[in-house]
Design a protein around this motif. Structure first.
Motif, PDB file in Angstrom:
ATOM      1  N   ASP A   1      -9.905   8.997   1.504  1.00  0.00           N
ATOM      2  CA  ASP A   1     -11.122   9.286   2.167  1.00  0.00           C
ATOM      3  C   ASP A   1     -11.655  10.486   2.467  1.00  0.00           C
ATOM      4  OD1 ASP A   1     -10.722   7.088   3.728  1.00  0.00           O
ATOM      5  OD2 ASP A   1      -9.171   7.626   5.202  1.00  0.00           O
ATOM      6  N   LEU A   2     -12.989  11.134   2.034  1.00  0.00           N
ATOM      7  CA  LEU A   2     -13.679  12.338   1.683  1.00  0.00           C
ATOM      8  C   LEU A   2     -14.371  12.806   2.866  1.00  0.00           C
ATOM      9  CD1 LEU A   2     -15.470  11.252  -1.813  1.00  0.00           C
ATOM     10  CD2 LEU A   2     -14.065  12.186  -1.658  1.00  0.00           C
ATOM     11  N   PRO A   3     -14.920  14.244   2.672  1.00  0.00           N
ATOM     12  CA  PRO A   3     -14.911  14.774   4.263  1.00  0.00           C
ATOM     13  C   PRO A   3     -15.714  14.167   4.568  1.00  0.00           C
ATOM     14  CG  PRO A   3     -14.474  16.730   2.685  1.00  0.00           C
ATOM     15  CD  PRO A   3     -14.615  15.395   1.903  1.00  0.00           C
TER      16      PRO A   3
ATOM     17  N   THR B   1       0.816  -1.092   0.369  1.00  0.00           N
ATOM     18  CA  THR B   1      -0.082   0.308  -0.099  1.00  0.00           C
ATOM     19  C   THR B   1       1.358   1.705   0.406  1.00  0.00           C
ATOM     20  OG1 THR B   1      -1.621  -1.041   1.379  1.00  0.00           O
ATOM     21  CG2 THR B   1      -2.072   1.085   1.280  1.00  0.00           C
ATOM     22  N   THR B   2      -0.078   1.954  -0.667  1.00  0.00           N
ATOM     23  CA  THR B   2       1.510   3.854  -0.735  1.00  0.00           C
ATOM     24  C   THR B   2       0.337   4.623  -0.970  1.00  0.00           C
ATOM     25  OG1 THR B   2       1.320   3.151  -3.743  1.00  0.00           O
ATOM     26  CG2 THR B   2       3.195   2.350  -2.344  1.00  0.00           C
ATOM     27  N   GLY B   3       0.824   6.096  -0.166  1.00  0.00           N
ATOM     28  CA  GLY B   3      -0.175   7.053  -0.586  1.00  0.00           C
ATOM     29  C   GLY B   3      -1.057   7.153   1.020  1.00  0.00           C
ATOM     30  N   GLY B   4      -1.831   7.173   1.051  1.00  0.00           N
ATOM     31  CA  GLY B   4      -2.801   7.843   1.694  1.00  0.00           C
ATOM     32  C   GLY B   4      -2.700   8.763   2.374  1.00  0.00           C
ATOM     33  N   ALA B   5      -1.281   9.310   3.106  1.00  0.00           N
ATOM     34  CA  ALA B   5      -1.294  10.740   3.917  1.00  0.00           C
ATOM     35  C   ALA B   5      -2.392  11.724   3.346  1.00  0.00           C
ATOM     36  CB  ALA B   5      -0.385  11.056   4.377  1.00  0.00           C
ATOM     37  N   HIS B   6      -2.955  12.545   2.074  1.00  0.00           N
ATOM     38  CA  HIS B   6      -3.378  13.690   1.620  1.00  0.00           C
ATOM     39  C   HIS B   6      -3.849  13.245   0.983  1.00  0.00           C
ATOM     40  CE1 HIS B   6      -3.129  15.166   5.530  1.00  0.00           C
ATOM     41  NE2 HIS B   6      -1.637  15.209   5.859  1.00  0.00           N
ATOM     42  N   GLY B   7      -4.363  11.950   0.662  1.00  0.00           N
ATOM     43  CA  GLY B   7      -4.412  11.360  -1.437  1.00  0.00           C
ATOM     44  C   GLY B   7      -5.122  10.474  -1.253  1.00  0.00           C
ATOM     45  N   PRO B   8      -5.105  10.200  -2.245  1.00  0.00           N
ATOM     46  CA  PRO B   8      -5.294   8.485  -2.504  1.00  0.00           C
ATOM     47  C   PRO B   8      -4.306   7.349  -2.094  1.00  0.00           C
ATOM     48  CG  PRO B   8      -4.911   9.708  -5.089  1.00  0.00           C
ATOM     49  CD  PRO B   8      -4.589  10.390  -3.411  1.00  0.00           C
ATOM     50  N   ARG B   9      -4.722   6.414  -1.944  1.00  0.00           N
ATOM     51  CA  ARG B   9      -4.314   5.178  -1.664  1.00  0.00           C
ATOM     52  C   ARG B   9      -4.675   4.201  -2.452  1.00  0.00           C
ATOM     53  NH1 ARG B   9      -6.032   5.845   3.346  1.00  0.00           N
ATOM     54  NH2 ARG B   9      -7.450   4.993   2.998  1.00  0.00           N
TER      55      ARG B   9
ATOM     56  N   GLY C   1     -16.418   8.085   1.914  1.00  0.00           N
ATOM     57  CA  GLY C   1     -15.490   6.948   1.207  1.00  0.00           C
ATOM     58  C   GLY C   1     -15.767   7.328  -0.236  1.00  0.00           C
ATOM     59  N   TRP C   2     -14.463   6.838  -1.331  1.00  0.00           N
ATOM     60  CA  TRP C   2     -14.423   6.758  -2.486  1.00  0.00           C
ATOM     61  C   TRP C   2     -13.270   5.267  -2.681  1.00  0.00           C
ATOM     62  CZ3 TRP C   2     -10.558   5.672  -6.053  1.00  0.00           C
ATOM     63  CH2 TRP C   2     -11.288   6.101  -7.349  1.00  0.00           C
ATOM     64  N   ARG C   3     -14.034   4.281  -3.269  1.00  0.00           N
ATOM     65  CA  ARG C   3     -12.547   3.222  -3.471  1.00  0.00           C
ATOM     66  C   ARG C   3     -13.108   2.185  -4.986  1.00  0.00           C
ATOM     67  NH1 ARG C   3     -13.250  -2.105   0.290  1.00  0.00           N
ATOM     68  NH2 ARG C   3     -13.383  -0.140   2.044  1.00  0.00           N
ATOM     69  N   LYS C   4     -12.292   2.404  -5.594  1.00  0.00           N
ATOM     70  CA  LYS C   4     -12.486   1.543  -6.716  1.00  0.00           C
ATOM     71  C   LYS C   4     -11.302  -0.155  -7.026  1.00  0.00           C
ATOM     72  CE  LYS C   4     -11.702   1.689 -11.807  1.00  0.00           C
ATOM     73  NZ  LYS C   4     -10.849   2.459 -13.260  1.00  0.00           N
ATOM     74  N   THR C   5     -12.030  -0.951  -7.632  1.00  0.00           N
ATOM     75  CA  THR C   5     -10.978  -2.378  -7.217  1.00  0.00           C
ATOM     76  C   THR C   5     -10.991  -2.933  -8.945  1.00  0.00           C
ATOM     77  OG1 THR C   5     -11.595  -2.618  -4.863  1.00  0.00           O
ATOM     78  CG2 THR C   5     -10.280  -4.810  -6.194  1.00  0.00           C
ATOM     79  N   THR C   6     -10.443  -3.274  -9.438  1.00  0.00           N
ATOM     80  CA  THR C   6     -10.155  -3.802 -10.255  1.00  0.00           C
ATOM     81  C   THR C   6      -9.186  -5.054  -9.846  1.00  0.00           C
ATOM     82  OG1 THR C   6      -8.098  -2.817 -11.216  1.00  0.00           O
ATOM     83  CG2 THR C   6     -10.090  -2.293 -11.667  1.00  0.00           C
ATOM     84  N   ARG C   7      -9.646  -6.177 -10.345  1.00  0.00           N
ATOM     85  CA  ARG C   7      -9.236  -7.400 -10.459  1.00  0.00           C
ATOM     86  C   ARG C   7      -8.412  -8.463 -11.813  1.00  0.00           C
ATOM     87  NH1 ARG C   7     -12.204 -11.683  -6.254  1.00  0.00           N
ATOM     88  NH2 ARG C   7     -13.022  -9.489  -5.260  1.00  0.00           N
ATOM     89  N   LYS C   8      -6.985  -8.899 -11.764  1.00  0.00           N
ATOM     90  CA  LYS C   8      -6.751  -8.693 -13.513  1.00  0.00           C
ATOM     91  C   LYS C   8      -7.335 -10.194 -13.650  1.00  0.00           C
ATOM     92  CE  LYS C   8      -2.875 -11.128 -12.385  1.00  0.00           C
ATOM     93  NZ  LYS C   8      -1.854 -12.051 -12.176  1.00  0.00           N
ATOM     94  N   ALA C   9      -7.745  -9.646 -15.016  1.00  0.00           N
ATOM     95  CA  ALA C   9      -8.272 -10.755 -16.124  1.00  0.00           C
ATOM     96  C   ALA C   9      -7.860 -12.176 -15.834  1.00  0.00           C
ATOM     97  CB  ALA C   9      -8.065 -10.064 -16.901  1.00  0.00           C
TER      98      ALA C   9
END
Length: 64
Positions: free
Chosen positions: A49-51, A27-35, A55-63
């Motif tokens: 994370d949103l105010p 896992t990278t990022g996440g302090a003040h932006g996307p993770r 929160g917002w999340r998008k997940t993709t899987r390997k074909a």
């Protein structure tokens, strides 16, 4: 109740190695932006994370 295992290690500032019973992920990022999370099973997740209680999340899987 099943027994679970999950461990998270901070490798560098802003980079975490997450290990559980079946896989591992970075896992990278996440302090003040996307993770961004990249799993050994091929799953890639971007979340943010949103105010307020939102929160917002998008997940993709390997074909296959």
């Amino acid at each position: 109740m099943p027994l679970t295992f999950r461990k998270s290690f901070r490798i560098l500032p802003g980079v975490r190695l997450n290990i559980n019973r079946k896989s591992w992920s970075i896992t990278t990022g996440g302090a003040h932006g996307p993770r961004h999370t990249h799993s050994s099973t091929g799953r890639r997740t971007t979340s943010m994370d949103l105010p307020g209680p939102f929160g917002w999340r998008k997940t993709t899987r390997k074909a296959k």
